[in-house]
Design a protein around this motif. Structure first.
Motif, PDB file in Angstrom:
ATOM      1  N   MET A   1      18.749  -9.315 -10.028  1.00  0.00           N
ATOM      2  CA  MET A   1      18.389  -9.542 -11.344  1.00  0.00           C
ATOM      3  C   MET A   1      19.683  -9.998 -12.120  1.00  0.00           C
ATOM      4  O   MET A   1      19.673 -11.314 -12.753  1.00  0.00           O
ATOM      5  CB  MET A   1      17.932  -8.301 -12.237  1.00  0.00           C
ATOM      6  CG  MET A   1      16.757  -7.730 -11.677  1.00  0.00           C
ATOM      7  SD  MET A   1      16.065  -6.331 -12.599  1.00  0.00           S
ATOM      8  CE  MET A   1      15.862  -7.190 -14.212  1.00  0.00           C
ATOM      9  N   ALA A   2      21.000  -9.755 -11.769  1.00  0.00           N
ATOM     10  CA  ALA A   2      22.172 -10.236 -12.327  1.00  0.00           C
ATOM     11  C   ALA A   2      22.522 -11.638 -11.710  1.00  0.00           C
ATOM     12  O   ALA A   2      22.691 -12.654 -12.563  1.00  0.00           O
ATOM     13  CB  ALA A   2      23.386  -9.565 -11.895  1.00  0.00           C
ATOM     14  N   ILE A   3      22.123 -11.971 -10.522  1.00  0.00           N
ATOM     15  CA  ILE A   3      22.055 -13.387 -10.033  1.00  0.00           C
ATOM     16  C   ILE A   3      21.094 -14.345 -10.611  1.00  0.00           C
ATOM     17  O   ILE A   3      21.475 -15.513 -10.853  1.00  0.00           O
ATOM     18  CB  ILE A   3      22.111 -13.384  -8.312  1.00  0.00           C
ATOM     19  CG1 ILE A   3      23.365 -12.594  -7.900  1.00  0.00           C
ATOM     20  CG2 ILE A   3      21.946 -14.749  -7.862  1.00  0.00           C
ATOM     21  CD1 ILE A   3      23.041 -12.294  -6.348  1.00  0.00           C
ATOM     22  N   ALA A   4      19.910 -13.910 -10.677  1.00  0.00           N
ATOM     23  CA  ALA A   4      18.829 -14.553 -11.237  1.00  0.00           C
ATOM     24  C   ALA A   4      19.166 -14.868 -12.684  1.00  0.00           C
ATOM     25  O   ALA A   4      19.104 -16.060 -13.122  1.00  0.00           O
ATOM     26  CB  ALA A   4      17.479 -13.912 -11.254  1.00  0.00           C
ATOM     27  N   ALA A   5      19.553 -13.957 -13.549  1.00  0.00           N
ATOM     28  CA  ALA A   5      20.047 -14.458 -14.886  1.00  0.00           C
ATOM     29  C   ALA A   5      21.213 -15.294 -14.792  1.00  0.00           C
ATOM     30  O   ALA A   5      21.228 -16.098 -15.808  1.00  0.00           O
ATOM     31  CB  ALA A   5      20.360 -12.734 -15.359  1.00  0.00           C
TER      32      ALA A   5
ATOM     33  N   CYS B   1      13.519 -21.237 -22.196  1.00  0.00           N
ATOM     34  CA  CYS B   1      12.825 -19.999 -21.253  1.00  0.00           C
ATOM     35  C   CYS B   1      12.200 -19.053 -22.219  1.00  0.00           C
ATOM     36  O   CYS B   1      12.941 -18.464 -22.987  1.00  0.00           O
ATOM     37  CB  CYS B   1      13.773 -19.612 -20.455  1.00  0.00           C
ATOM     38  SG  CYS B   1      14.344 -20.891 -19.366  1.00  0.00           S
ATOM     39  N   GLY B   2      10.831 -18.774 -22.025  1.00  0.00           N
ATOM     40  CA  GLY B   2      10.181 -17.703 -22.505  1.00  0.00           C
ATOM     41  C   GLY B   2      10.340 -16.364 -21.804  1.00  0.00           C
ATOM     42  O   GLY B   2      11.282 -16.193 -20.970  1.00  0.00           O
ATOM     43  N   CYS B   3       9.739 -15.301 -22.483  1.00  0.00           N
ATOM     44  CA  CYS B   3       9.954 -13.832 -21.812  1.00  0.00           C
ATOM     45  C   CYS B   3       9.563 -13.768 -20.316  1.00  0.00           C
ATOM     46  O   CYS B   3      10.343 -12.950 -19.695  1.00  0.00           O
ATOM     47  CB  CYS B   3       9.167 -12.951 -22.853  1.00  0.00           C
ATOM     48  SG  CYS B   3       9.827 -12.929 -24.458  1.00  0.00           S
ATOM     49  N   ASN B   4       8.673 -14.570 -19.852  1.00  0.00           N
ATOM     50  CA  ASN B   4       8.508 -14.380 -18.661  1.00  0.00           C
ATOM     51  C   ASN B   4       9.488 -15.151 -17.752  1.00  0.00           C
ATOM     52  O   ASN B   4       9.105 -15.437 -16.349  1.00  0.00           O
ATOM     53  CB  ASN B   4       7.062 -14.873 -18.324  1.00  0.00           C
ATOM     54  CG  ASN B   4       6.010 -13.799 -18.971  1.00  0.00           C
ATOM     55  OD1 ASN B   4       6.196 -12.684 -19.145  1.00  0.00           O
ATOM     56  ND2 ASN B   4       4.566 -14.273 -19.321  1.00  0.00           N
ATOM     57  N   GLU B   5      10.224 -15.844 -18.271  1.00  0.00           N
ATOM     58  CA  GLU B   5      11.205 -16.580 -17.696  1.00  0.00           C
ATOM     59  C   GLU B   5      12.691 -16.464 -17.988  1.00  0.00           C
ATOM     60  O   GLU B   5      13.679 -17.310 -18.009  1.00  0.00           O
ATOM     61  CB  GLU B   5      10.824 -18.125 -18.020  1.00  0.00           C
ATOM     62  CG  GLU B   5       9.619 -18.534 -17.669  1.00  0.00           C
ATOM     63  CD  GLU B   5       9.315 -20.072 -18.387  1.00  0.00           C
ATOM     64  OE1 GLU B   5       9.733 -20.210 -19.663  1.00  0.00           O
ATOM     65  OE2 GLU B   5       8.556 -20.598 -17.679  1.00  0.00           O
ATOM     66  N   GLY B   6      12.995 -15.121 -18.341  1.00  0.00           N
ATOM     67  CA  GLY B   6      14.303 -14.662 -18.228  1.00  0.00           C
ATOM     68  C   GLY B   6      14.752 -14.998 -20.059  1.00  0.00           C
ATOM     69  O   GLY B   6      16.104 -14.874 -20.143  1.00  0.00           O
ATOM     70  N   GLY B   7      13.897 -15.397 -20.877  1.00  0.00           N
ATOM     71  CA  GLY B   7      14.379 -16.070 -22.346  1.00  0.00           C
ATOM     72  C   GLY B   7      14.300 -15.004 -23.012  1.00  0.00           C
ATOM     73  O   GLY B   7      14.165 -13.548 -22.937  1.00  0.00           O
ATOM     74  N   LYS B   8      14.027 -15.499 -24.194  1.00  0.00           N
ATOM     75  CA  LYS B   8      14.012 -14.576 -25.600  1.00  0.00           C
ATOM     76  C   LYS B   8      13.036 -15.393 -26.440  1.00  0.00           C
ATOM     77  O   LYS B   8      12.483 -16.422 -26.532  1.00  0.00           O
ATOM     78  CB  LYS B   8      15.004 -14.145 -26.098  1.00  0.00           C
ATOM     79  CG  LYS B   8      16.004 -15.224 -26.509  1.00  0.00           C
ATOM     80  CD  LYS B   8      17.442 -14.888 -26.918  1.00  0.00           C
ATOM     81  CE  LYS B   8      18.201 -15.781 -27.187  1.00  0.00           C
ATOM     82  NZ  LYS B   8      19.586 -15.432 -27.688  1.00  0.00           N
TER      83      LYS B   8
ATOM     84  N   SER C   1      12.187 -11.133 -18.840  1.00  0.00           N
ATOM     85  CA  SER C   1      13.244 -10.859 -19.625  1.00  0.00           C
ATOM     86  C   SER C   1      13.366  -9.297 -19.986  1.00  0.00           C
ATOM     87  O   SER C   1      12.346  -8.689 -20.259  1.00  0.00           O
ATOM     88  CB  SER C   1      13.278 -11.773 -20.682  1.00  0.00           C
ATOM     89  OG  SER C   1      14.434 -11.486 -21.872  1.00  0.00           O
ATOM     90  N   GLU C   2      14.722  -8.779 -20.124  1.00  0.00           N
ATOM     91  CA  GLU C   2      14.814  -7.485 -20.810  1.00  0.00           C
ATOM     92  C   GLU C   2      15.356  -7.408 -22.216  1.00  0.00           C
ATOM     93  O   GLU C   2      15.786  -6.578 -22.679  1.00  0.00           O
ATOM     94  CB  GLU C   2      15.550  -6.565 -19.910  1.00  0.00           C
ATOM     95  CG  GLU C   2      15.111  -6.320 -18.535  1.00  0.00           C
ATOM     96  CD  GLU C   2      15.851  -5.511 -17.608  1.00  0.00           C
ATOM     97  OE1 GLU C   2      16.637  -4.908 -18.000  1.00  0.00           O
ATOM     98  OE2 GLU C   2      15.343  -5.410 -16.614  1.00  0.00           O
TER      99      GLU C   2
ATOM    100  N   THR D   1      15.421  -7.754 -26.316  1.00  0.00           N
ATOM    101  CA  THR D   1      14.853  -6.839 -27.021  1.00  0.00           C
ATOM    102  C   THR D   1      13.860  -7.628 -27.865  1.00  0.00           C
ATOM    103  O   THR D   1      12.883  -7.229 -28.178  1.00  0.00           O
ATOM    104  CB  THR D   1      15.672  -6.004 -28.190  1.00  0.00           C
ATOM    105  OG1 THR D   1      16.456  -7.128 -28.700  1.00  0.00           O
ATOM    106  CG2 THR D   1      16.773  -5.106 -27.431  1.00  0.00           C
ATOM    107  N   SER D   2      13.932  -8.663 -27.959  1.00  0.00           N
ATOM    108  CA  SER D   2      12.842  -9.815 -28.736  1.00  0.00           C
ATOM    109  C   SER D   2      11.621  -9.828 -27.999  1.00  0.00           C
ATOM    110  O   SER D   2      10.496 -10.320 -28.580  1.00  0.00           O
ATOM    111  CB  SER D   2      13.469 -11.230 -29.054  1.00  0.00           C
ATOM    112  OG  SER D   2      13.621 -11.960 -27.645  1.00  0.00           O
ATOM    113  N   CYS D   3      11.719  -9.755 -26.587  1.00  0.00           N
ATOM    114  CA  CYS D   3      10.398  -9.550 -25.683  1.00  0.00           C
ATOM    115  C   CYS D   3       9.810  -8.463 -25.780  1.00  0.00           C
ATOM    116  O   CYS D   3       8.585  -8.286 -25.455  1.00  0.00           O
ATOM    117  CB  CYS D   3      10.681 -10.027 -24.303  1.00  0.00           C
ATOM    118  SG  CYS D   3      11.451 -11.678 -24.222  1.00  0.00           S
ATOM    119  N   LEU D   4      10.099  -7.394 -26.444  1.00  0.00           N
ATOM    120  CA  LEU D   4       9.594  -6.033 -26.437  1.00  0.00           C
ATOM    121  C   LEU D   4       8.692  -5.883 -27.765  1.00  0.00           C
ATOM    122  O   LEU D   4       9.291  -5.227 -28.877  1.00  0.00           O
ATOM    123  CB  LEU D   4      10.511  -4.957 -26.382  1.00  0.00           C
ATOM    124  CG  LEU D   4      11.512  -5.094 -25.033  1.00  0.00           C
ATOM    125  CD1 LEU D   4      12.810  -3.996 -24.946  1.00  0.00           C
ATOM    126  CD2 LEU D   4      10.710  -4.906 -23.744  1.00  0.00           C
ATOM    127  N   SER D   5       7.543  -6.133 -27.552  1.00  0.00           N
ATOM    128  CA  SER D   5       6.689  -5.884 -28.718  1.00  0.00           C
ATOM    129  C   SER D   5       7.203  -6.379 -30.022  1.00  0.00           C
ATOM    130  O   SER D   5       7.046  -5.693 -31.331  1.00  0.00           O
ATOM    131  CB  SER D   5       6.071  -4.450 -28.777  1.00  0.00           C
ATOM    132  OG  SER D   5       7.291  -3.760 -29.357  1.00  0.00           O
TER     133      SER D   5
END
Length: 107
Positions: A9-13, A49-56, A86-87, A89-93
């Motif tokens: 995950m770190a490498i992908a980010a 990049c959106g939430c399904n693409e590591g964004g926010k 993405s993890e 916080t803007s992507c969490l509800s």
């Protein structure tokens, strides 16, 4: 196994940051239109990049959405985003709220 997953995950980010910065780090400016109530605001992708693409995400006035999205598509046309949830916080509800005449993300 958890260590390996975290490393991947770190490498992908890091790759997402590298790819996004290749686009010059350009993002559409935050619209300056004010709001009066929550319904005046909408949630949009923040950057390329959106939430399904590591964004926010971020909140903007609903009246500015079309112009924002048009500029975002132009600025991001050559940007590659990773297939990584993405993890941020803007992507969490998150939902758009109007606070002190500004559109913000709320929960």
């Amino acid at each position: 196994m958890r260590v390996i997953r975290s490393a991947v995950m770190a490498i992908a980010a890091l790759g997402a940051v590298t790819i996004a910065s290749a686009a010059g780090g350009k993002q559409p400016a935050q619209p300056t239109v004010e709001c009066k109530k929550d319904d005046d605001c909408v949630v949009v992708t923040d950057g390329c990049c959106g939430c399904n693409e590591g964004g926010k995400q971020r909140a903007i006035p609903a009246t500015a959405r079309d112009g924002y999205e048009k500029k975002r598509r132009v600025l991001c046309r050559k940007t590659l985003c990773p297939a990584l949830m993405s993890e941020d916080t803007s992507c969490l509800s998150a939902r758009a709220v109007c606070k002190e005449a500004k559109c913000l993300l709320g929960s």
